[in-house]
Design a protein around this motif. Structure first.
Motif, short mmCIF file in Angstrom:
data_model
loop_
_atom_site.label_atom_id
_atom_site.label_comp_id
_atom_site.label_asym_id
_atom_site.label_seq_id
_atom_site.Cartn_x
_atom_site.Cartn_y
_atom_site.Cartn_z
N SER A 186 0.80 -1.22 0.00
CA SER A 186 0.00 0.00 0.00
C SER A 186 0.84 1.28 0.00
CB SER A 186 -0.94 0.02 1.21
OG SER A 186 -0.19 0.11 2.42
N ALA A 187 2.12 1.17 0.24
CA ALA A 187 2.97 2.37 0.39
C ALA A 187 2.88 3.29 -0.82
CB ALA A 187 4.41 1.95 0.64
N GLY A 188 2.76 2.76 -2.01
CA GLY A 188 2.70 3.58 -3.20
C GLY A 188 1.42 4.38 -3.36
N TYR A 189 0.40 4.05 -2.59
CA TYR A 189 -0.87 4.77 -2.64
C TYR A 189 -0.98 5.86 -1.58
CZ TYR A 189 -2.20 0.62 -5.31
OH TYR A 189 -2.24 -0.40 -6.23
N VAL A 190 -0.13 5.82 -0.58
CA VAL A 190 -0.26 6.69 0.60
C VAL A 190 0.65 7.92 0.47
CG1 VAL A 190 0.04 6.80 3.10
CG2 VAL A 190 -0.83 4.70 2.05
N VAL A 191 0.04 9.10 0.66
CA VAL A 191 0.84 10.33 0.66
C VAL A 191 0.97 10.90 2.07
CG1 VAL A 191 0.34 10.92 -1.73
CG2 VAL A 191 -1.15 11.79 0.07
N GLY A 192 0.17 10.41 3.01
CA GLY A 192 0.27 10.86 4.38
C GLY A 192 -0.54 9.96 5.29
N LYS A 193 -0.15 9.95 6.56
CA LYS A 193 -0.85 9.09 7.53
C LYS A 193 -0.72 9.73 8.90
CE LYS A 193 1.09 5.12 8.96
NZ LYS A 193 1.50 3.71 9.01
N SER A 194 -1.84 9.77 9.63
CA SER A 194 -1.79 10.20 11.03
C SER A 194 -2.37 9.09 11.89
CB SER A 194 -2.55 11.51 11.25
OG SER A 194 -3.93 11.32 11.05
N VAL A 195 -1.77 8.91 13.06
CA VAL A 195 -2.17 7.84 13.96
C VAL A 195 -2.47 8.43 15.34
CG1 VAL A 195 -1.47 5.67 15.06
CG2 VAL A 195 -0.69 6.20 12.74
N THR A 196 -3.62 8.06 15.88
CA THR A 196 -3.99 8.44 17.24
C THR A 196 -4.22 7.17 18.03
OG1 THR A 196 -5.11 10.42 16.42
CG2 THR A 196 -5.68 9.70 18.65
N VAL A 197 -3.64 7.09 19.22
CA VAL A 197 -3.86 5.93 20.09
C VAL A 197 -4.51 6.39 21.38
CG1 VAL A 197 -1.93 4.63 19.11
CG2 VAL A 197 -1.57 6.04 21.13
N GLY A 198 -5.26 5.48 21.98
CA GLY A 198 -5.95 5.81 23.21
C GLY A 198 -6.43 4.56 23.93
N GLU A 199 -7.09 4.77 25.02
CA GLU A 199 -7.64 3.70 25.84
C GLU A 199 -9.17 3.72 25.71
OE1 GLU A 199 -7.56 0.48 28.53
OE2 GLU A 199 -5.91 1.46 27.50
N LEU A 200 -9.75 2.58 25.40
CA LEU A 200 -11.21 2.46 25.33
C LEU A 200 -11.77 2.57 26.76
CD1 LEU A 200 -13.75 1.88 23.62
CD2 LEU A 200 -13.34 -0.55 24.08
N VAL A 201 -12.64 3.54 26.98
CA VAL A 201 -13.17 3.76 28.33
C VAL A 201 -14.67 3.50 28.43
CG1 VAL A 201 -11.32 5.31 29.03
CG2 VAL A 201 -13.38 6.26 27.95
N CYS A 202 -15.38 3.46 27.29
CA CYS A 202 -16.81 3.18 27.31
C CYS A 202 -17.23 2.63 25.96
CB CYS A 202 -17.60 4.46 27.61
SG CYS A 202 -19.39 4.24 27.56
N GLU A 203 -17.86 1.47 25.97
CA GLU A 203 -18.45 0.92 24.76
C GLU A 203 -19.93 1.25 24.79
OE1 GLU A 203 -17.02 -2.91 23.02
OE2 GLU A 203 -16.17 -3.12 25.04
N GLY A 204 -20.42 1.91 23.75
CA GLY A 204 -21.80 2.37 23.74
C GLY A 204 -22.82 1.26 23.71
N ALA A 205 -22.51 0.17 23.02
CA ALA A 205 -23.47 -0.94 22.91
C ALA A 205 -22.69 -2.23 22.71
CB ALA A 205 -24.42 -0.70 21.76
N LEU A 206 -23.24 -3.29 23.19
CA LEU A 206 -22.62 -4.61 22.99
C LEU A 206 -23.54 -5.51 22.21
CD1 LEU A 206 -21.04 -5.10 26.50
CD2 LEU A 206 -19.92 -4.41 24.41
#
Length: 101
Positions: free
Chosen positions: A81-101
């Motif tokens: 996929s590298a040839g298709y990508v011109v930029g990428k941003s990554v956000t990481v976090g902790e799941l604190v609430c699942e709205g529905a199961l």
């Protein structure tokens, strides 16, 4: 509860989203099928932006995400996929609430 959440925004070369989607969809399906620690892997096309793809991923913990990044199927996706990508941003976090199961 809890979970290691990764949100990725890919900026793509104009007109390449279809080809990129074939690769990222396969990566998402393989990840949820073969990685015990991958709980969710969604691929999202933002409305009105044909050169973007978002990923929403949930892993049991950071170690499960690290195993994902070290996997062969991820390496194949990343290289192909590298040839298709011109930029990428990554956000990481902790799941604190699942709205529905």
């Amino acid at each position: 509860m809890g979970g290691y959440v990764v949100v990725v925004e890919f900026r793509l070369k104009s007109g390449s989203r279809g080809d990129f989607r074939l690769l990222v969809d396969d990566n998402a399906r393989t990840s949820t099928r073969v990685e015990a620690g991958c709980r969710r892997f969604d691929v999202i096309e933002p409305t009105g932006d044909s050169d973007a793809v978002l990923l929403y991923e949930i892993y049991d913990d950071r170690a499960a995400f690290d195993a994902h990044v070290a996997s062969r199927h991820y390496a194949r996706f990343d290289a192909a996929s590298a040839g298709y990508v011109v930029g990428k941003s990554v956000t990481v976090g902790e799941l604190v609430c699942e709205g529905a199961l």
